[in-house]
Design a protein around this motif. Structure first.
Motif, PDB file in Angstrom:
ATOM      1  N   ASP A  36       9.880 -29.775 -10.776  1.00 41.99           N
ATOM      2  CA  ASP A  36       8.877 -28.766 -11.100  1.00 41.99           C
ATOM      3  C   ASP A  36       7.858 -29.300 -12.108  1.00 41.99           C
ATOM      4  O   ASP A  36       6.660 -29.002 -12.026  1.00 41.99           O
ATOM      5  CB  ASP A  36       9.552 -27.518 -11.684  1.00 41.99           C
ATOM      6  CG  ASP A  36       9.870 -26.481 -10.624  1.00 41.99           C
ATOM      7  OD1 ASP A  36       9.913 -26.841  -9.433  1.00 41.99           O
ATOM      8  OD2 ASP A  36      10.081 -25.309 -10.992  1.00 41.99           O
ATOM      9  N   MET A  37       8.346 -30.082 -13.055  1.00 41.56           N
ATOM     10  CA  MET A  37       7.476 -30.561 -14.122  1.00 41.56           C
ATOM     11  C   MET A  37       6.501 -31.626 -13.639  1.00 41.56           C
ATOM     12  O   MET A  37       5.350 -31.682 -14.086  1.00 41.56           O
ATOM     13  CB  MET A  37       8.326 -31.118 -15.272  1.00 41.56           C
ATOM     14  CG  MET A  37       7.512 -31.575 -16.472  1.00 41.56           C
ATOM     15  SD  MET A  37       8.533 -32.055 -17.879  1.00 41.56           S
ATOM     16  CE  MET A  37       9.096 -33.674 -17.332  1.00 41.56           C
ATOM     17  N   LEU A  38       6.927 -32.484 -12.710  1.00 41.61           N
ATOM     18  CA  LEU A  38       6.115 -33.644 -12.346  1.00 41.61           C
ATOM     19  C   LEU A  38       5.307 -33.488 -11.067  1.00 41.61           C
ATOM     20  O   LEU A  38       4.216 -34.055 -10.958  1.00 41.61           O
ATOM     21  CB  LEU A  38       7.009 -34.887 -12.225  1.00 41.61           C
ATOM     22  CG  LEU A  38       7.526 -35.486 -13.539  1.00 41.61           C
ATOM     23  CD1 LEU A  38       8.329 -36.740 -13.264  1.00 41.61           C
ATOM     24  CD2 LEU A  38       6.385 -35.795 -14.497  1.00 41.61           C
ATOM     25  N   ILE A  78       2.937 -37.045  -5.837  1.00 41.98           N
ATOM     26  CA  ILE A  78       2.756 -36.305  -4.589  1.00 41.98           C
ATOM     27  C   ILE A  78       4.085 -35.997  -3.891  1.00 41.98           C
ATOM     28  O   ILE A  78       4.126 -35.206  -2.951  1.00 41.98           O
ATOM     29  CB  ILE A  78       1.844 -37.067  -3.614  1.00 41.98           C
ATOM     30  CG1 ILE A  78       2.442 -38.427  -3.248  1.00 41.98           C
ATOM     31  CG2 ILE A  78       0.445 -37.215  -4.199  1.00 41.98           C
ATOM     32  CD1 ILE A  78       1.732 -39.134  -2.105  1.00 41.98           C
ATOM     33  N   ALA A  79       5.187 -36.623  -4.352  1.00 45.55           N
ATOM     34  CA  ALA A  79       6.480 -36.399  -3.696  1.00 45.55           C
ATOM     35  C   ALA A  79       7.594 -36.896  -4.603  1.00 45.55           C
ATOM     36  O   ALA A  79       7.363 -37.658  -5.548  1.00 45.55           O
ATOM     37  CB  ALA A  79       6.543 -37.112  -2.347  1.00 45.55           C
ATOM     38  N   VAL A  80       8.789 -36.435  -4.316  1.00 46.92           N
ATOM     39  CA  VAL A  80       9.977 -36.928  -5.002  1.00 46.92           C
ATOM     40  C   VAL A  80      11.023 -37.279  -3.948  1.00 46.92           C
ATOM     41  O   VAL A  80      11.180 -36.570  -2.947  1.00 46.92           O
ATOM     42  CB  VAL A  80      10.525 -35.890  -6.007  1.00 46.92           C
ATOM     43  CG1 VAL A  80      10.808 -34.556  -5.339  1.00 46.92           C
ATOM     44  CG2 VAL A  80      11.793 -36.411  -6.673  1.00 46.92           C
ATOM     45  N   ILE A  81      11.697 -38.390  -4.149  1.00 46.85           N
ATOM     46  CA  ILE A  81      12.805 -38.795  -3.288  1.00 46.85           C
ATOM     47  C   ILE A  81      14.095 -38.396  -3.991  1.00 46.85           C
ATOM     48  O   ILE A  81      14.433 -38.926  -5.055  1.00 46.85           O
ATOM     49  CB  ILE A  81      12.785 -40.309  -3.027  1.00 46.85           C
ATOM     50  CG1 ILE A  81      11.505 -40.703  -2.293  1.00 46.85           C
ATOM     51  CG2 ILE A  81      14.011 -40.729  -2.232  1.00 46.85           C
ATOM     52  CD1 ILE A  81      11.337 -42.199  -2.117  1.00 46.85           C
ATOM     53  N   HIS A  82      14.801 -37.441  -3.418  1.00 49.69           N
ATOM     54  CA  HIS A  82      16.079 -37.015  -3.972  1.00 49.69           C
ATOM     55  C   HIS A  82      17.183 -37.887  -3.378  1.00 49.69           C
ATOM     56  O   HIS A  82      17.472 -37.810  -2.177  1.00 49.69           O
ATOM     57  CB  HIS A  82      16.348 -35.549  -3.634  1.00 49.69           C
ATOM     58  CG  HIS A  82      15.381 -34.593  -4.256  1.00 49.69           C
ATOM     59  ND1 HIS A  82      15.319 -34.360  -5.616  1.00 49.69           N
ATOM     60  CD2 HIS A  82      14.427 -33.798  -3.696  1.00 49.69           C
ATOM     61  CE1 HIS A  82      14.382 -33.467  -5.874  1.00 49.69           C
ATOM     62  NE2 HIS A  82      13.820 -33.113  -4.727  1.00 49.69           N
ATOM     63  N   PRO A 140       0.857 -28.418  -0.544  1.00 50.67           N
ATOM     64  CA  PRO A 140      -0.615 -28.453  -0.680  1.00 50.67           C
ATOM     65  C   PRO A 140      -1.207 -27.091  -0.985  1.00 50.67           C
ATOM     66  O   PRO A 140      -2.334 -26.996  -1.478  1.00 50.67           O
ATOM     67  CB  PRO A 140      -1.080 -28.972   0.680  1.00 50.67           C
ATOM     68  CG  PRO A 140       0.031 -28.633   1.629  1.00 50.67           C
ATOM     69  CD  PRO A 140       1.297 -28.739   0.824  1.00 50.67           C
ATOM     70  N   ASN A 141      -0.439 -26.014  -0.719  1.00 53.49           N
ATOM     71  CA  ASN A 141      -0.942 -24.661  -0.972  1.00 53.49           C
ATOM     72  C   ASN A 141      -0.393 -24.063  -2.259  1.00 53.49           C
ATOM     73  O   ASN A 141      -0.670 -22.911  -2.584  1.00 53.49           O
ATOM     74  CB  ASN A 141      -0.586 -23.733   0.191  1.00 53.49           C
ATOM     75  CG  ASN A 141      -1.201 -24.211   1.499  1.00 53.49           C
ATOM     76  OD1 ASN A 141      -2.381 -24.570   1.532  1.00 53.49           O
ATOM     77  ND2 ASN A 141      -0.407 -24.240   2.555  1.00 53.49           N
ATOM     78  N   GLY A 142       0.459 -24.888  -2.973  1.00 54.87           N
ATOM     79  CA  GLY A 142       1.089 -24.373  -4.184  1.00 54.87           C
ATOM     80  C   GLY A 142       0.173 -24.483  -5.382  1.00 54.87           C
ATOM     81  O   GLY A 142      -0.969 -24.914  -5.325  1.00 54.87           O
ATOM     82  N   ASP A 143       0.731 -24.092  -6.514  1.00 53.42           N
ATOM     83  CA  ASP A 143      -0.031 -24.088  -7.767  1.00 53.42           C
ATOM     84  C   ASP A 143       0.036 -25.422  -8.487  1.00 53.42           C
ATOM     85  O   ASP A 143      -0.657 -25.636  -9.470  1.00 53.42           O
ATOM     86  CB  ASP A 143       0.506 -22.997  -8.706  1.00 53.42           C
ATOM     87  CG  ASP A 143       0.290 -21.612  -8.124  1.00 53.42           C
ATOM     88  OD1 ASP A 143       1.109 -20.741  -8.402  1.00 53.42           O
ATOM     89  OD2 ASP A 143      -0.713 -21.437  -7.402  1.00 53.42           O
ATOM     90  N   GLN A 144       0.935 -26.341  -8.021  1.00 49.08           N
ATOM     91  CA  GLN A 144       1.124 -27.593  -8.742  1.00 49.08           C
ATOM     92  C   GLN A 144      -0.009 -28.563  -8.457  1.00 49.08           C
ATOM     93  O   GLN A 144      -0.642 -28.510  -7.426  1.00 49.08           O
ATOM     94  CB  GLN A 144       2.462 -28.214  -8.358  1.00 49.08           C
ATOM     95  CG  GLN A 144       3.643 -27.357  -8.816  1.00 49.08           C
ATOM     96  CD  GLN A 144       4.948 -27.891  -8.293  1.00 49.08           C
ATOM     97  OE1 GLN A 144       5.122 -28.094  -7.102  1.00 49.08           O
ATOM     98  NE2 GLN A 144       5.873 -28.121  -9.184  1.00 49.08           N
TER      99      GLN A 144
END
Length: 297
Positions: free
Chosen positions: A182-184, A246-250, A293-297
């Motif tokens: 959420d933070m990044l 732009i993404a995170v790899i879990h 892409p439609n979020g607030d981040q």
């Protein structure tokens, strides 16, 4: 209500008085420590208004120098904050002070824990991240409360506190990973590149980095190391770069996640990200979470 018998496990509905007491405690600490205390915060379950908690106030204090803090041990003790040098033997990088009648010899209650951590450390980050995520995600806070209530019901005796603490750890780690996402995600970050495009892996010399790979200083992953970042969309080796996450790899079979950054305005679909990082991520089960892409981040 404030205070719990040492070793006991019992939860009580949130009280506004806990925040008042936390603020008063921090004021006392600031008066004693002055500029030695760089940052200070009310943390732990008593700082989360929607859940039940043990009625013990947790305060995190960030300092640059533990020795500078310990120089005030006499003043802290006089104010009712007792240094517990062996209480957190299994917790690296922290000191603990505690308050309550158990420590001054007049009774058996613990009322406050003061967690001393280093400024900018993973410990400080995690205290704040966990508190803030639960305060802003009531469903997750509810999950945590239900877990705590179940553990408290199983382990109500004096010998149960350590098992109670350990029983929460897996949940806390999972929340911290979500909170870091959420933070990044969507944020601009300064990346230091320690493995530039075309360089060899320091241990596996047959592995050559097809992208720039580095880390975000002072932002920590679950392994306690600074957050690793693949930098896509930059075709030459660089030493540092400011890019957008732009993404995170879990990684599903590892404790840490990896981040994907790119130049401002540039994005990549999941299949292109997968192809770019396959040289290393092929060895781990993982899934990719993309920035909405439609979020607030």
């Amino acid at each position: 209500m404030l205070g719990l018998k040492r070793g006991a496990v019992a939860l009580y509905p949130h009280e506004k008085a806990w925040e008042t007491e936390a603020q008063a405690t921090m004021a006392r600490l600031r008066h004693i420590l002055g500029p030695v205390a760089v940052e200070m915060a009310h943390v732990g379950s008593t700082a989360i208004p929607t859940i039940q908690a043990k009625p013990i106030i947790d305060i995190a204090v960030a300092v640059d120098d533990f020795d500078a803090l310990l120089a005030y041990e006499k003043q802290l003790r006089a104010a009712g904050f007792y240094y517990r040098p062996n209480a957190q033997a299994g917790v690296r990088g922290q000191l603990l002070f505690a308050s309550g009648s158990y420590y001054d010899g007049s009774g058996d209650l613990q009322t406050h824990f003061i967690h001393i951590v280093r400024t900018g450390s993973v410990d400080w980050q995690n205290y704040i991240l966990f508190r803030d995520y639960l305060c802003t995600h009531p469903d997750t806070a509810g999950e945590y409360e239900r877990l705590k209530l179940a553990l408290a019901a199983q382990l109500p005796t004096d010998s149960g506190r350590e098992d109670y603490v350990q029983g929460k750890q897996s949940f806390i780690r999972s929340v911290l990973r979500r909170a870091l996402s959420d933070m990044l995600l969507g944020k601009m970050v300064d990346i230091l590149i320690d493995r530039p495009l075309g360089s060899h892996h320091p241990k596996h010399t047959d592995m050559i980095y097809p992208v720039n790979y580095g880390y975000v200083p002072y932002i920590f992953s679950a392994d306690g190391e600074e957050a690793d970042v693949y930098l896509l969309g930059v075709s030459q080796p660089v030493e540092k770069y400011k890019g957008r996450v732009i993404a995170v790899i879990h990684r599903l079979d590892d404790v840490e996640d990896k981040w994907i950054a790119a130049p401002t305005g540039v994005t990549f679909p999941p299949d292109e990200i997968e192809k770019a990082v396959n040289f290393q991520e092929q060895y781990f089960q993982h899934e990719i979470e993309m920035l909405d892409p439609n979020g607030d981040q």
